[in-house]
Design a protein around this motif. Sequence first.
Motif, mmCIF file in Angstrom:
data_model
loop_
_atom_site.group_PDB
_atom_site.id
_atom_site.type_symbol
_atom_site.label_atom_id
_atom_site.label_comp_id
_atom_site.label_asym_id
_atom_site.label_seq_id
_atom_site.Cartn_x
_atom_site.Cartn_y
_atom_site.Cartn_z
ATOM 1 N N PRO A 112 0.840 -1.206 0.000
ATOM 2 C CA PRO A 112 0.000 0.000 0.000
ATOM 3 C C PRO A 112 0.871 1.250 0.000
ATOM 4 O O PRO A 112 2.091 1.189 0.189
ATOM 5 N N ALA A 113 0.235 2.386 -0.201
ATOM 6 C CA ALA A 113 0.953 3.655 -0.067
ATOM 7 C C ALA A 113 1.180 3.997 1.400
ATOM 8 O O ALA A 113 2.191 4.601 1.765
ATOM 9 N N LEU A 114 0.223 3.591 2.250
ATOM 10 C CA LEU A 114 0.231 3.991 3.654
ATOM 11 C C LEU A 114 -0.218 2.833 4.530
ATOM 12 O O LEU A 114 -1.155 2.107 4.176
ATOM 13 N N ALA A 115 0.436 2.661 5.671
ATOM 14 C CA ALA A 115 0.001 1.698 6.683
ATOM 15 C C ALA A 115 -0.291 2.448 7.972
ATOM 16 O O ALA A 115 0.487 3.310 8.389
ATOM 17 N N VAL A 116 -1.407 2.134 8.589
ATOM 18 C CA VAL A 116 -1.808 2.756 9.846
ATOM 19 C C VAL A 116 -1.826 1.666 10.907
ATOM 20 O O VAL A 116 -2.444 0.603 10.717
ATOM 21 N N SER A 117 -1.181 1.915 12.027
ATOM 22 C CA SER A 117 -1.060 0.906 13.074
ATOM 23 C C SER A 117 -1.246 1.538 14.434
ATOM 24 O O SER A 117 -1.225 2.756 14.588
ATOM 25 N N ALA A 118 -1.425 0.679 15.442
ATOM 26 C CA ALA A 118 -1.577 1.152 16.820
ATOM 27 C C ALA A 118 -1.072 0.081 17.767
ATOM 28 O O ALA A 118 -1.219 -1.112 17.511
ATOM 29 N N GLY A 119 -0.480 0.522 18.857
ATOM 30 C CA GLY A 119 -0.054 -0.411 19.887
ATOM 31 C C GLY A 119 1.417 -0.771 19.783
ATOM 32 O O GLY A 119 2.017 -0.770 18.701
ATOM 33 N N VAL B 44 6.690 1.880 2.227
ATOM 34 C CA VAL B 44 5.342 2.214 2.676
ATOM 35 C C VAL B 44 5.438 3.347 3.697
ATOM 36 O O VAL B 44 6.244 3.285 4.629
ATOM 37 N N ARG B 45 4.621 4.369 3.551
ATOM 38 C CA ARG B 45 4.559 5.427 4.555
ATOM 39 C C ARG B 45 3.799 4.892 5.772
ATOM 40 O O ARG B 45 2.838 4.113 5.621
#
Length: 312
Positions: A69-76, A91-92
């Motif tokens: 993907p262009a962007l990965a969003v994560s948490a934790g 990946v950003r």
Amino acid sequence: MTAEPAPVWVLADPRAGTAAQALGIAERLGRPFREIPLAWGALARLPLPFGSLAGLTPAARAAFAPPWPALAVSAGRRSGPVALWLGRRGVRTVHCMRAAGAAGFDLHVVGRHDAPAPAPNLLTILGAAHRVSPARLAAARAEWAALQALPAPRVALLVGGPVRGVGMAPAAAATLGARVAGFAGSVLATASRRTGAAATEALAGALSTVPHRLHRWGGKGANPLLGFMAWADALVVTGDSVSMLSESLMTAAPIFIAPQGDEGRRHLALHESLYAAGQARPLSAAPAPFARAPLDEMGRVAAEILRRGLLP
């Protein structure tokens, strides 16, 4: 024809509350996204400051294949190394909550109450990331329009439970319910998984003196939480729930925090940050109203992602 790959991946931690933080950011970007379920093996407990998939189970690791993907969003904390691994492949990355190797994220979103050290990639927010948006609140207000018939002031009482352990003390729940019933025209109350059945019944008894609605955890029917928030003239939120406190900021109603006495340092720091920002007051100050505007921190995060050019 092969489907166009999603431009955004959400690294979904198996803990629903953690996954919701990443999802809340992705949903506000207005772009298609794909959830990548994460499952943790024994090595996930290591606070690795570099990119690695070592903490994932073999089955979860298999999902990580191009096209990226262009962007990965994560948490934790545990998903941090996974995001950094994707970052090494171009990946950003946007990560929320504290994690090792934070300098490697393109944007690091951290609650102000965690007092993070200043950094070029840091964006501090009030509270924690969440999935409540203006659109979802508006939809809930329409769905639960019947609540407007209840006497004003309508007070939403959002009850959590012990930060560690199971079940609020029934006496504490009854005291809280009686306190809120004493100044409310009607009460819109919801219990959570941590409240416990005994405390929920004690709360029901305390609210029997006023018109009310009580949603029991695991009860039948749709969860009215957003409807309660949308129609509330004031909100009372137990101090143990970071998520409900953060979500409540999306409303325009006064917010009163009901301390439970067992909150740790980080929870108390969150309370103080909300008080200092004029976004909440302790329950002892209720029912005196005070003016506040809705605080859309997720909208601000999404705008910052686009401003930094992290998503084409």
